[in-house]
Design an enzyme around this catalytic site. Structure first.
Site, PDB file in Angstrom:
ATOM      1  N   THR A 124     -10.422   6.642   6.015  1.00 10.27           N
ATOM      2  CA  THR A 124      -9.834   6.180   7.276  1.00 10.27           C
ATOM      3  C   THR A 124     -10.687   6.586   8.480  1.00 10.27           C
ATOM      4  O   THR A 124     -11.398   7.597   8.429  1.00 10.27           O
ATOM      5  CB  THR A 124      -8.420   6.790   7.435  1.00 10.27           C
ATOM      6  OG1 THR A 124      -7.931   6.550   8.746  1.00 10.27           O
ATOM      7  CG2 THR A 124      -8.420   8.297   7.203  1.00 10.27           C
ATOM      8  N   ASP A 125     -10.554   5.834   9.543  1.00  8.82           N
ATOM      9  CA  ASP A 125     -11.262   6.190  10.789  1.00  8.82           C
ATOM     10  C   ASP A 125     -10.730   7.495  11.390  1.00  8.82           C
ATOM     11  O   ASP A 125     -11.394   8.126  12.218  1.00  8.82           O
ATOM     12  CB  ASP A 125     -11.161   5.051  11.817  1.00  8.82           C
ATOM     13  CG  ASP A 125      -9.737   4.689  12.230  1.00  8.82           C
ATOM     14  OD1 ASP A 125      -8.780   5.248  11.650  1.00  8.82           O
ATOM     15  OD2 ASP A 125      -9.580   3.838  13.124  1.00  8.82           O
ATOM     16  N   GLU A 126      -9.526   7.908  10.956  1.00  7.48           N
ATOM     17  CA  GLU A 126      -8.926   9.107  11.560  1.00  7.48           C
ATOM     18  C   GLU A 126      -9.715  10.368  11.270  1.00  7.48           C
ATOM     19  O   GLU A 126      -9.543  11.383  11.948  1.00  7.48           O
ATOM     20  CB  GLU A 126      -7.477   9.269  11.087  1.00  7.48           C
ATOM     21  CG  GLU A 126      -6.619   8.100  11.500  1.00  7.48           C
ATOM     22  CD  GLU A 126      -5.120   8.360  11.442  1.00  7.48           C
ATOM     23  OE1 GLU A 126      -4.714   9.527  11.390  1.00  7.48           O
ATOM     24  OE2 GLU A 126      -4.375   7.377  11.459  1.00  7.48           O
ATOM     25  N   TYR A 149      -2.965  15.143   7.910  1.00  7.98           N
ATOM     26  CA  TYR A 149      -3.331  13.940   7.147  1.00  7.98           C
ATOM     27  C   TYR A 149      -4.831  13.687   7.221  1.00  7.98           C
ATOM     28  O   TYR A 149      -5.505  13.570   6.201  1.00  7.98           O
ATOM     29  CB  TYR A 149      -2.564  12.714   7.669  1.00  7.98           C
ATOM     30  CG  TYR A 149      -3.186  11.397   7.237  1.00  7.98           C
ATOM     31  CD1 TYR A 149      -3.163  10.995   5.905  1.00  7.98           C
ATOM     32  CD2 TYR A 149      -3.820  10.555   8.165  1.00  7.98           C
ATOM     33  CE1 TYR A 149      -3.758   9.806   5.493  1.00  7.98           C
ATOM     34  CE2 TYR A 149      -4.408   9.362   7.768  1.00  7.98           C
ATOM     35  CZ  TYR A 149      -4.373   8.988   6.431  1.00  7.98           C
ATOM     36  OH  TYR A 149      -4.967   7.812   6.027  1.00  7.98           O
ATOM     37  N   LYS A 153      -7.830  13.803   4.393  1.00  7.04           N
ATOM     38  CA  LYS A 153      -8.716  12.661   4.071  1.00  7.04           C
ATOM     39  C   LYS A 153     -10.179  13.074   4.255  1.00  7.04           C
ATOM     40  O   LYS A 153     -11.030  12.715   3.443  1.00  7.04           O
ATOM     41  CB  LYS A 153      -8.382  11.445   4.943  1.00  7.04           C
ATOM     42  CG  LYS A 153      -7.050  10.770   4.638  1.00  7.04           C
ATOM     43  CD  LYS A 153      -6.943  10.182   3.242  1.00  7.04           C
ATOM     44  CE  LYS A 153      -7.781   8.932   3.044  1.00  7.04           C
ATOM     45  NZ  LYS A 153      -7.484   8.275   1.728  1.00  7.04           N
TER      46      LYS A 153
HETATM   47  P1  NAD Z   1       0.754   3.774   1.271  1.00  5.21           P
HETATM   48  O1  NAD Z   1       1.389   5.064   1.673  1.00  5.21           O
HETATM   49  O2  NAD Z   1       1.428   2.490   1.583  1.00  5.21           O
HETATM   50  O3  NAD Z   1       0.509   3.780  -0.317  1.00  5.21           O
HETATM   51  C1  NAD Z   1       0.048   4.898  -1.008  1.00  5.21           C
HETATM   52  C2  NAD Z   1       0.286   4.671  -2.509  1.00  5.21           C
HETATM   53  O4  NAD Z   1      -0.261   5.798  -3.218  1.00  5.21           O
HETATM   54  C3  NAD Z   1       1.760   4.568  -2.900  1.00  5.21           C
HETATM   55  O5  NAD Z   1       1.952   3.475  -3.777  1.00  5.21           O
HETATM   56  C4  NAD Z   1       2.038   5.881  -3.600  1.00  5.21           C
HETATM   57  O6  NAD Z   1       3.054   5.792  -4.591  1.00  5.21           O
HETATM   58  C5  NAD Z   1       0.689   6.204  -4.215  1.00  5.21           C
HETATM   59  N1  NAD Z   1       0.497   7.632  -4.475  1.00  5.21           N
HETATM   60  C6  NAD Z   1       0.734   8.672  -3.625  1.00  5.21           C
HETATM   61  N2  NAD Z   1       0.469   9.837  -4.235  1.00  5.21           N
HETATM   62  C7  NAD Z   1       0.017   9.533  -5.479  1.00  5.21           C
HETATM   63  C8  NAD Z   1      -0.436  10.311  -6.578  1.00  5.21           C
HETATM   64  N3  NAD Z   1      -0.471  11.660  -6.528  1.00  5.21           N
HETATM   65  N4  NAD Z   1      -0.831   9.681  -7.702  1.00  5.21           N
HETATM   66  C9  NAD Z   1      -0.781   8.323  -7.781  1.00  5.21           C
HETATM   67  N5  NAD Z   1      -0.360   7.537  -6.781  1.00  5.21           N
HETATM   68  C10 NAD Z   1       0.041   8.133  -5.643  1.00  5.21           C
HETATM   69  O7  NAD Z   1      -0.697   3.830   1.876  1.00  5.21           O
HETATM   70  P2  NAD Z   1      -1.613   2.644   2.455  1.00  5.21           P
HETATM   71  O8  NAD Z   1      -1.292   2.456   3.878  1.00  5.21           O
HETATM   72  O9  NAD Z   1      -1.581   1.498   1.521  1.00  5.21           O
HETATM   73  O10 NAD Z   1      -3.034   3.350   2.394  1.00  5.21           O
HETATM   74  C11 NAD Z   1      -3.823   3.290   1.213  1.00  5.21           C
HETATM   75  C12 NAD Z   1      -5.102   4.081   1.435  1.00  5.21           C
HETATM   76  O11 NAD Z   1      -5.814   3.532   2.531  1.00  5.21           O
HETATM   77  C13 NAD Z   1      -4.863   5.546   1.762  1.00  5.21           C
HETATM   78  O12 NAD Z   1      -5.839   6.308   1.096  1.00  5.21           O
HETATM   79  C14 NAD Z   1      -5.051   5.625   3.277  1.00  5.21           C
HETATM   80  O13 NAD Z   1      -5.537   6.890   3.654  1.00  5.21           O
HETATM   81  C15 NAD Z   1      -6.091   4.538   3.501  1.00  5.21           C
HETATM   82  N6  NAD Z   1      -6.047   3.866   4.819  1.00  5.21           N
HETATM   83  C16 NAD Z   1      -4.887   3.325   5.292  1.00  5.21           C
HETATM   84  C17 NAD Z   1      -4.895   2.643   6.514  1.00  5.21           C
HETATM   85  C18 NAD Z   1      -3.641   2.005   7.086  1.00  5.21           C
HETATM   86  O14 NAD Z   1      -3.673   1.511   8.206  1.00  5.21           O
HETATM   87  N7  NAD Z   1      -2.542   1.945   6.355  1.00  5.21           N
HETATM   88  C19 NAD Z   1      -6.066   2.542   7.249  1.00  5.21           C
HETATM   89  C20 NAD Z   1      -7.237   3.112   6.738  1.00  5.21           C
HETATM   90  C21 NAD Z   1      -7.198   3.758   5.505  1.00  5.21           C
HETATM   91  O1  TDX Z   2       7.719   5.282  15.701  1.00  9.56           O
HETATM   92  C1  TDX Z   2       6.519   5.286  16.052  1.00  9.56           C
HETATM   93  N1  TDX Z   2       6.224   5.242  17.391  1.00  9.56           N
HETATM   94  C2  TDX Z   2       4.941   5.272  17.860  1.00  9.56           C
HETATM   95  O2  TDX Z   2       4.719   5.229  19.080  1.00  9.56           O
HETATM   96  C3  TDX Z   2       5.432   5.338  15.108  1.00  9.56           C
HETATM   97  C4  TDX Z   2       5.710   5.381  13.632  1.00  9.56           C
HETATM   98  C5  TDX Z   2       4.150   5.344  15.613  1.00  9.56           C
HETATM   99  N2  TDX Z   2       3.907   5.334  16.940  1.00  9.56           N
HETATM  100  C6  TDX Z   2       2.507   5.344  17.430  1.00  9.56           C
HETATM  101  C7  TDX Z   2       1.643   6.469  16.873  1.00  9.56           C
HETATM  102  C8  TDX Z   2       0.281   5.830  16.826  1.00  9.56           C
HETATM  103  O3  TDX Z   2      -0.348   5.960  18.094  1.00  9.56           O
HETATM  104  O4  TDX Z   2       1.906   4.136  16.953  1.00  9.56           O
HETATM  105  C9  TDX Z   2       0.540   4.349  16.561  1.00  9.56           C
HETATM  106  C10 TDX Z   2       0.383   3.949  15.114  1.00  9.56           C
HETATM  107  O5  TDX Z   2       1.113   4.876  14.337  1.00  9.56           O
HETATM  108  P1  TDX Z   2       1.171   4.803  12.731  1.00  9.56           P
HETATM  109  O6  TDX Z   2       1.628   3.456  12.330  1.00  9.56           O
HETATM  110  O7  TDX Z   2       1.908   5.995  12.236  1.00  9.56           O
HETATM  111  O8  TDX Z   2      -0.386   4.859  12.345  1.00  9.56           O
HETATM  112  P2  TDX Z   2      -1.524   5.938  12.662  1.00  9.56           P
HETATM  113  O9  TDX Z   2      -0.975   7.269  12.915  1.00  9.56           O
HETATM  114  O10 TDX Z   2      -2.450   5.342  13.684  1.00  9.56           O
HETATM  115  O11 TDX Z   2      -2.268   5.966  11.217  1.00  9.56           O
HETATM  116  C11 TDX Z   2      -2.466   4.733  10.470  1.00  9.56           C
HETATM  117  O12 TDX Z   2      -3.776   4.281  10.569  1.00  9.56           O
HETATM  118  C12 TDX Z   2      -4.781   4.967   9.890  1.00  9.56           C
HETATM  119  C13 TDX Z   2      -2.086   4.900   9.009  1.00  9.56           C
HETATM  120  O13 TDX Z   2      -0.753   5.385   8.904  1.00  9.56           O
HETATM  121  C14 TDX Z   2      -3.040   5.796   8.293  1.00  9.56           C
HETATM  122  O14 TDX Z   2      -2.729   5.880   6.899  1.00  9.56           O
HETATM  123  C15 TDX Z   2      -4.417   5.260   8.448  1.00  9.56           C
HETATM  124  O15 TDX Z   2      -5.358   6.143   7.893  1.00  9.56           O
END
Ligand code: NAD
Ligand code: TDX
Length: 336
Positions: A124-126, A149, A153
């Site tokens: 992730t970019d975070e 988090y 990562k």
């Molecule tokens: P998500 O939380 O929706 O899904 C995570 C999945 O991993 C779930 O199905 C969960 O059951 C499974 N999991 C958790 N712990 C596990 C374990 N110990 N063994 C096997 N499976 C397990 O997450 P997402 O948003 O789909 O993100 C997927 C990946 O992409 C993550 O690694 C996250 O860091 C990365 N990512 C997410 C975003 C975003 O915006 N959502 C952006 C950049 C990177």
């Molecule tokens: O209720 C809310 N109110 C609010 O203002 C929530 C849930 C979020 N927020 C804000 C926090 C952040 O500035 O919105 C922005 C986005 O929040 P999230 O959806 O929780 O995402 P973020 O924290 O940016 O992280 C996401 O992007 C990078 C994903 O959850 C991560 O898994 C990924 O790595």
């Protein structure tokens, strides 16, 4: 090609499985997922009966559970399994270290032992921390994670790098910005706000609502992962992002507008601890070396996504009622 996808029942993982099965109809996919609260097998209903797809209910930390499938042969692993929600990491950091750091190390060890040719780690970019009002994250930006988090990562990224350097494994890391699209668990900003707006509940905006995220449609992220899997140079990191910066208030107002709901639903609440101010990605390396181009522009993608949640109210309802966990459990027993 036999491809293992970890975390395939989650948001990006399930979108990736759909994407790969369409793009590479000859591939065999094994989805390894322990089904935490974020895992939802409803997301994969349409591929359940497909004999190119197998579900393995397992924890990435459970070496014994994953070994038989590795012994049968796995060509590549795309690793998405993670604890992914920043707010939860503030409440309960331990599981983030366990899953994201320890789990990744165990998976790397398996990949090494069973000669898996490619390992793509979806990060992730975070991990880069936060930006001021200008500038972009490049692959050379120093890691400076601010939440448990993002620290977990970053820890997993360093472990992936170390396995590449030490054991000569072909590893890659992708670092993508915020994704949006179908099947995102409604704890994250966009589906949470849609769900609240649909029910005329207050929309909780943290702090001043001016934190900026760089939004990318999930399918464009899947396309990037596919390109890195097939063409990523050994040991390289690739940033992924579409240069769609929006502050949270802009995102929330678009949702209200699309649903025809009033701005008065917005409720400013206490800020997230350590809340990163701005993320913005420079994805030039991915574009110039692997030819990646996002296909979805933000304005139409976000509206399409809102309409997806509106047209699939049963998906949100099954999460709210807990029905999806019963559905998951029925698959845990029969393994598939
Ligand atoms: P998500 O939380 O929706 O899904 C995570 C999945 O991993 C779930 O199905 C969960 O059951 C499974 N999991 C958790 N712990 C596990 C374990 N110990 N063994 C096997 N499976 C397990 O997450 P997402 O948003 O789909 O993100 C997927 C990946 O992409 C993550 O690694 C996250 O860091 C990365 N990512 C997410 C975003 C975003 O915006 N959502 C952006 C950049 C990177
Ligand atoms: O209720 C809310 N109110 C609010 O203002 C929530 C849930 C979020 N927020 C804000 C926090 C952040 O500035 O919105 C922005 C986005 O929040 P999230 O959806 O929780 O995402 P973020 O924290 O940016 O992280 C996401 O992007 C990078 C994903 O959850 C991560 O898994 C990924 O790595």
């Amino acid at each position: 090609m036999r491809l293992m996808v970890t975390g395939g029942a989650g948001f990006i993982g399930s979108n990736l499985i759909h994407y790969m099965m369409k793009k590479h109809p000859e591939y065999e996919l094994v989805n390894v997922d322990v089904l935490t609260y974020a895992g939802n097998l409803h997301n994969l209903k349409s591929v359940e009966g497909d004999d190119r797809y197998t579900f393995l209910h397992g924890d990435i930390r459970d070496r014994a559970k994953l070994e038989p499938i590795c012994r049968e042969g796995v060509d590549a692993i795309v690793h998405l399994a993670a604890e992914s929600h920043v707010d939860r990491s503030i409440e309960e950091p331990d599981i983030f270290v366990q899953t994201n750091v320890v789990g990744t190390q165990i998976l790397l060890d398996l990949a090494r032992q069973y000669n898996v040719s490619r390992f793509v780690h979806v990060s992730t970019d975070e991990v880069y921390g936060t930006l001021g009002s200008t500038g972009l994250f490049t692959e050379n930006t120093p890691l400076a994670p601010n939440s448990p988090y993002s620290a977990s990562k970053a820890g997993s990224d360093l472990m992936v790098r170390a396995y590449g350097e030490t054991f000569g494994m072909h590893v890659n890391i992708t670092r993508c910005s915020n994704n949006y699209g179908p099947y995102q668990f409604p704890e994250k900003l966009i589906p949470l706000m849609i769900q609240h707006a649909m029910q005329d509940l207050p929309l909780p905006v943290y702090g001043d609502g001016l934190n900026v995220r760089d939004w990318l449609y999930v399918e464009d992220h899947c396309c990037a992962i596919d390109l890195v899997l097939h063409g990523g140079a050994k040991g390289e990191v690739y940033n992924v992002g579409g240069r769609n910066e929006r502050n949270n208030l802009q995102v929330v107002r678009t949702i209200l507008d699309e649903l025809g709901k009033p701005d008065s639903l917005i409720q400013f609440v206490e800020d997230r601890l350590g809340h990163d101010r701005r993320y913005a990605i420079d994805a030039d390396k991915l574009r110039s070396t692997l030819g990646w181009e996002p296909k979805h522009d933000y304005e139409s993608g976000i509206r399409e996504t809102i309409r997806w949640y509106l047209s699939n109210p049963e998906w949100l309802a099954s999460i709210k009622s807990g029905e999806y966990r019963r559905y998951n459990q029925s698959h845990e027993q029969d393994g598939g």
